[in-house]
Design a protein around this motif. Sequence first.
Motif, PDB file in Angstrom:
ATOM      1  N   VAL A 581       0.787  -1.227   0.210  1.00 32.99           N
ATOM      2  CA  VAL A 581      -0.026  -0.011  -0.056  1.00 32.99           C
ATOM      3  C   VAL A 581       1.042   1.384   0.078  1.00 32.99           C
ATOM      4  N   THR A 588       1.669   7.120  -6.863  1.00 29.31           N
ATOM      5  CA  THR A 588       0.422   7.744  -7.469  1.00 29.31           C
ATOM      6  C   THR A 588       0.946   9.192  -7.283  1.00 29.31           C
ATOM      7  N   SER A 710      -7.816   8.633   1.523  1.00 30.78           N
ATOM      8  CA  SER A 710      -7.804   8.530   0.028  1.00 30.78           C
ATOM      9  C   SER A 710      -9.201   8.178  -0.620  1.00 30.78           C
ATOM     10  N   ALA A 711      -9.681   7.333   0.127  1.00 29.46           N
ATOM     11  CA  ALA A 711     -11.146   6.851  -0.286  1.00 29.46           C
ATOM     12  C   ALA A 711     -12.078   7.930  -0.077  1.00 29.46           C
ATOM     13  N   GLN A 714     -11.910  10.961  -2.440  1.00 27.45           N
ATOM     14  CA  GLN A 714     -12.350  10.720  -3.831  1.00 27.45           C
ATOM     15  C   GLN A 714     -13.631  10.935  -3.925  1.00 27.45           C
ATOM     16  N   ALA A 717     -18.425   7.447  -7.227  1.00 28.92           N
ATOM     17  CA  ALA A 717     -18.675   7.186  -8.498  1.00 28.92           C
ATOM     18  C   ALA A 717     -20.178   7.918  -8.812  1.00 28.92           C
ATOM     19  N   ASN A 719     -22.708   7.080 -11.169  1.00 26.99           N
ATOM     20  CA  ASN A 719     -23.713   6.250 -11.370  1.00 26.99           C
ATOM     21  C   ASN A 719     -23.256   4.953 -10.653  1.00 26.99           C
ATOM     22  N   THR A 720     -23.989   4.813  -9.641  1.00 25.45           N
ATOM     23  CA  THR A 720     -23.850   3.557  -8.652  1.00 25.45           C
ATOM     24  C   THR A 720     -24.818   2.663  -9.109  1.00 25.45           C
ATOM     25  N   VAL A 721     -24.723   1.420  -9.045  1.00 21.52           N
ATOM     26  CA  VAL A 721     -25.560   0.384  -9.189  1.00 21.52           C
ATOM     27  C   VAL A 721     -26.604   0.579  -8.338  1.00 21.52           C
TER      28      VAL A 721
ATOM     29  N   TYR B 173     -11.599  -5.515   1.433  1.00 18.45           N
ATOM     30  CA  TYR B 173     -11.461  -4.055   1.844  1.00 18.45           C
ATOM     31  C   TYR B 173     -10.983  -3.598   0.204  1.00 18.45           C
ATOM     32  N   LEU B 177     -13.065  -0.761  -2.194  1.00 21.05           N
ATOM     33  CA  LEU B 177     -12.525   0.341  -2.496  1.00 21.05           C
ATOM     34  C   LEU B 177     -12.934   0.319  -3.863  1.00 21.05           C
ATOM     35  N   TYR B 179     -15.259  -1.132  -5.583  1.00 18.92           N
ATOM     36  CA  TYR B 179     -16.699  -0.897  -5.720  1.00 18.92           C
ATOM     37  C   TYR B 179     -16.904   0.744  -5.736  1.00 18.92           C
ATOM     38  N   GLY B 180     -16.227   1.068  -4.504  1.00 18.55           N
ATOM     39  CA  GLY B 180     -16.752   2.618  -4.234  1.00 18.55           C
ATOM     40  C   GLY B 180     -16.352   3.242  -5.258  1.00 18.55           C
ATOM     41  N   ILE B 181     -15.176   3.116  -6.083  1.00 17.31           N
ATOM     42  CA  ILE B 181     -14.637   3.971  -7.014  1.00 17.31           C
ATOM     43  C   ILE B 181     -15.327   3.853  -8.388  1.00 17.31           C
ATOM     44  N   SER B 182     -15.649   2.679  -8.754  1.00 18.26           N
ATOM     45  CA  SER B 182     -16.232   2.487 -10.000  1.00 18.26           C
ATOM     46  C   SER B 182     -17.906   2.372  -9.969  1.00 18.26           C
ATOM     47  N   GLY B 183     -18.402   2.042  -8.674  1.00 18.92           N
ATOM     48  CA  GLY B 183     -19.934   2.181  -8.663  1.00 18.92           C
ATOM     49  C   GLY B 183     -20.474   0.821  -8.769  1.00 18.92           C
ATOM     50  N   SER B 184     -19.884  -0.017  -9.380  1.00 18.75           N
ATOM     51  CA  SER B 184     -20.293  -1.456  -9.516  1.00 18.75           C
ATOM     52  C   SER B 184     -19.011  -2.574  -9.210  1.00 18.75           C
ATOM     53  N   ALA B 185     -19.500  -3.641  -9.259  1.00 16.01           N
ATOM     54  CA  ALA B 185     -18.625  -4.783  -8.790  1.00 16.01           C
ATOM     55  C   ALA B 185     -18.174  -5.574 -10.130  1.00 16.01           C
ATOM     56  N   PRO B 200      -5.355   7.533  -6.594  1.00 18.84           N
ATOM     57  CA  PRO B 200      -5.048   6.770  -5.290  1.00 18.84           C
ATOM     58  C   PRO B 200      -5.752   5.596  -4.802  1.00 18.84           C
ATOM     59  N   VAL B 201      -7.040   6.012  -4.826  1.00 16.66           N
ATOM     60  CA  VAL B 201      -8.018   5.074  -4.285  1.00 16.66           C
ATOM     61  C   VAL B 201      -7.985   3.767  -5.128  1.00 16.66           C
ATOM     62  N   LEU B 203      -5.886   2.668  -7.017  1.00 17.36           N
ATOM     63  CA  LEU B 203      -4.811   1.760  -7.049  1.00 17.36           C
ATOM     64  C   LEU B 203      -4.706   1.174  -5.495  1.00 17.36           C
ATOM     65  N   LEU B 204      -5.099   1.782  -4.406  1.00 18.15           N
ATOM     66  CA  LEU B 204      -5.094   1.087  -3.297  1.00 18.15           C
ATOM     67  C   LEU B 204      -5.931  -0.141  -3.210  1.00 18.15           C
ATOM     68  N   VAL B 207      -4.243  -2.855  -4.845  1.00 17.59           N
ATOM     69  CA  VAL B 207      -3.118  -3.543  -4.391  1.00 17.59           C
ATOM     70  C   VAL B 207      -3.645  -4.223  -3.155  1.00 17.59           C
ATOM     71  N   LEU B 208      -4.978  -3.789  -2.517  1.00 20.79           N
ATOM     72  CA  LEU B 208      -5.360  -4.610  -1.562  1.00 20.79           C
ATOM     73  C   LEU B 208      -5.787  -5.947  -2.094  1.00 20.79           C
TER      74      LEU B 208
END
Lengths: 774, 477
Positions: A581, A588, A710-711, A714, A717, A719-721, B173, B177, B179-185, B200-201, B203-204, B207-208
């Motif tokens: 990590v 980045t 960092s989360a 950010q 997103a 449009n989320t599901v 985890y 993360l 899912y959180g950034i792309s809004g879908s799995a 960064p998110v 990438l993290l 990495v996780l």
Amino acid sequence: MTALSAAFSLAPLLPLLVALLAAPAAMLAGTLKPRLAAPVGTAFAALAFLATAFTWYRGGGTVDLAWAPTWGMRFTIALDGLAALYALLATGIGFLVLAYSSRYLPLHLDQEGRPEAEGARFYGFMLLFMGAMVGLAMAQDLVLLFVFWDLTAVASYYLIAYDRHDPDARASALMALLVTGITAVLLLIGALTLYATYGTLSVPDLAGSVEPGVTLTVAGLLIACAALAKSAQVPFHFWLPRAMAAPTPVSAYLHSAAMVAAGVLLLGRVYPLLEKSQFLLDVLLVVGLLSISVGAILALTRDVLKQLLAYSTISQYGYVVFLYGLGGEYGAAGAAFYVVSHALAKCALFLTAGAITEETGEDRLSRLGGLTKRLPLLAVASGAAAAGLAALPFTIGFFKDELLFEAALERGGLFAALSVLGAALTIAYTWRFWGGLFLGEGRDGAGSLPAALVWPVAVLGGLVLLGGLFVEPFALLAEAAGAASYGAPTPIEPAYHLDLRPTNLMAVGAFALGIAIVASRPLWERGALAVSRFGEVLGPERLYEWGVDALNRLSDYVHRAEVRDLRSRVAAILLPAGVLVGAGILVTPTVGAYRTGEVMRGDFPLLLALVVVAVAALTTTFTRRHVTLALVLSGAGFVLALVYAFLGAPEVTLVAVLVETFLTLLFLGTSKLIPYKVLHDQAKLPLGNQWRRVFFSCLASLFAFAVAWSALSQPAAENTVAEEHVRLAPDAHAQDTVSAILADFRALDTLGEVTVVALVILGVATLLNRGRLP
Amino acid sequence: MVTAQTFVGLLPEIVVFLFSMLVLMIGVFSPRATGLTAGLAAFGALATFVTAVVLLAVGFEGSFFGDAYVVDGFALYFKLIVAGSAFFTVLAASRWSGRTGDAPEYLTLILSVAVGAMLLVSMRDLFGVFVAIELATIPSYALVAFDRTRRESAEGGMKYLLTGMIASSILLYGIVLIYGISGSAELADISRTFTGQLSPVALLGMVLLISGFAFKVSAAPFHFWTPDAYQGAPTSAAAFLSVAPKAAIFAVLLRIFLEGMPEAAPSWTAVAAVLAIVTMFIGNLFALRQSNVRRMLAYSSVAHSGYILVAFAALQGGGVERGVQAVLIYSAAYALMNLGAFFVIDLVGEEAKSYNGLFKTRPGVALSMAIFMAALVGIPPLSGFWGKAWIILAGAQSGSILTYVAVGALVINSVLSVPYYFGILRNMAFEEPVKGVEEPTGTGAVKLSVYILAIATTLFLFFIGPLSALAGASGLL
């Protein structure tokens, strides 16, 4: 019709099939009846020789087999001149050596007090070796070549360590395996480097398409390394004298037609690639010259028969490498011719050494001599072979030196002088070997050698003389092999010329110099011994031993570092994850990735709750009483649930409270089951290294913090599901979104979860059962 | 929409699941019918294998549950590996588990791992991936701890359970993360987020995710559970765990990388290369000095994970196609040779001494073991060689310096591994037999499996053609 023509097109595979079948056949015969292994194996070797000769007589040919066509992989096998030469050597000499072994091996096993049944293994591996050599000779594809290459290494490992109770034999076998094995990988890498650039592994295709350049030089160098190590050239030569721990027939075969010959075979095979780079040819020249001199000088110092012969092999293959380095028509065809004439002579000399050791029980020159009277036939036969090695007229060896001088002359005066010196050294050590054995004072009485230990030597000696009178068949074979390497006809026309041409003068010079070296022994003996001692102290063998030793020590060290306790195990997961990590954060751009918001007045209750969580978490690091720990942890959990409530997620709060309650009850219930004293004693155990633990905890929390920060920085997103799920929930006739998600949108996951839970129960039940030992 | 097609697509999993439940139920209601349960379990695994073959033969393809579950050549190929190794494992386990009296549970657990692994290779949705991984791992905790006669078993199981939980949570985890950034799995949606410069998110999260997976495939330095778990587990379970779930996890990782994050390849290939190098060296160096064959094989499995990770590092430039092929070939080759090597432990014993003079006393078993050891080294023409050759080929075409370094490390490590694999060969061929070191536990069925696997390992060369045709149609190529 088509079936017939298909069968005919596969005809060139015949020698390979027979040669590969030989090993299983001999093993099978050996398991049925130990005595059968030798005749069956010898017969198969003869059959393979005939098959090769017949196929070659019919014009050879190429077989191209599609293997994994969708992935662009083929096998190409061909019986061209080069393949025919080496296949004939491997099977022909193989036949003679096996015939010799059929008598030698029982004697050898008897001396060592081993059962006769162990012979089958010997024939199996010898014939496997032969099959691998035939395959190696015929392979036109670098990967296929590598396959057979490694097969020879494995076979040699077992053969060298055939006297398995002898630790020296085993160490030597491992050394041979490692030296040739490591360099074999270089061959593979070289091949794949070429593949990466030119998209093919076939040698003929590569020969047509390679361009001089860095790729070719690097790949060529890697492949040449593999070949030179197999041919025991300086600085990879040290494994060969050690490999003398093998039974004598194995040595004879290894030196004349198999293992060591495989190296120069590879050089001949990839010569079309090597010749495109002058640098590579120069490397071959230098290595060849070094090996000629090192091998010859050391051969002059050795007392043990087989050691002397081993160093002479190094020197002799040095000539072959030297010839390839000189290049040109004489180089390519001369090298092939040299291999044949050396193989015949050297095999005979090894078999002689084996026979004499069997007869007298001695293996040192200093304790042997004057054996002519006792073993007249052997003396004559091996005398012919020795004359061939020393390149005397009326032997096939004379022509090998003629070709060498011819090629060296083309290159220049210096090389001509060096080759004369080399030839003189050869004469000197050959004289030392043969003269030392058969001349001088000796014991009288008739020898009692079995015929099978003599006639193979006689056949080989006869061939050496025959080649001196009728050289054409050998020359034709060498020309065909040379043409396969060189890519164009290579007429060599060896013949006797009764005139004062330069090659004749050089030959005379070599004889004179050779006699001078023999005569002046006291002058140089001290110097040669010094060279030998220098090599023992600072040679590449030391490097090998140091490497093996260092590796063992490193492994021991790593082994001690293996962590075994549970806490370290957990740290061993968290730490690397944290490092990964951290590396991720470092690579980045952080500008704009971490933002801080403002703290509003309404956030104070939330902050207060978070402080409580933090304090609770800190408290857990100080207390060691289990019940306190559980209560503090659950307190933290409840306050976290409160935080969810502040953030406007009542359902999550509800779930969190339920889970916390359930877990706390479970924990307290469990600790009630464990006797109080056990818990109490457990809490009093010393803690070990505190600071390391603090360090790991800080690191872990730091990385958790970084990830969370960092989360949060950010934007989520857009449009989320989830939004779609909320929108679609009524369509699924669900009362609320959560049940819609569970039962409809993600039904598959739910099914999986249910199964997981069921399995957990099964697993726990099984684990609980463990308590009741049978 | 759930249609008949869906059931056809899930047929291999349904078959193996039904059989696992059947075995369990029979165990509950007539606990003495050990022969019946063993036979049913073996038959179930075989039926699953056949089902997957049929699906492949008719060219069945499709995606179900809103593209969360896909059946393609790639997935079916790995289902074959899983079902095949489950079959051999059940065969090898039948006698042993029958003796301890809880055969049905043991066999059910093995089949459950198979269900999870088979679901896993078809998943195109990260939450599905997580559930399937848990489905495959949770029974494996129990499998490791199953041998009640040995203390190591309980110890290994406990350590595996605790560290496995932590690894799972790290994996989760990462998934959250992402899912959180792309809004879908779903991988298709994720691939839209993982473009250009990674945040960064993202990438993290990646990495996780990789860390979690690294634990599951026992890549160093996440590998510490492996030797304990394999040493503790019953031999057949250790063999199965080192092969089937691992192959499936590599497969799904390949899918995640290639379908979900193709544009982040420079990042994940770099991580894979570093992990590969560390893993190969650690695995081999630890294996070098082991006198216990089981522990040696455990570390060897770590090293082999490293080799496969080199193929992942090669998934860039011109190496993508060969890299995928390399993973396919290596997984199949490794399954054959490693299952075989583990089963031999059941026949001979786990102390290196037990192998002394085996060529003399039991030539068939010795020859098989020799084939497995040589194949694990990568000696041609045995199965392991082709896997390594393909990896090197892929690496040579990848065009990345770091990958070249990893390929170099692979070569060095192949040589490093020679002494310990050949150590067994040496003991078998050159030492005098020692009497009464260990009592062999395996019998007929194990021996049969060993022989079949040895033959397959030797003739692997001829399978590559058909296998290449099978996997050629895979969605990833």
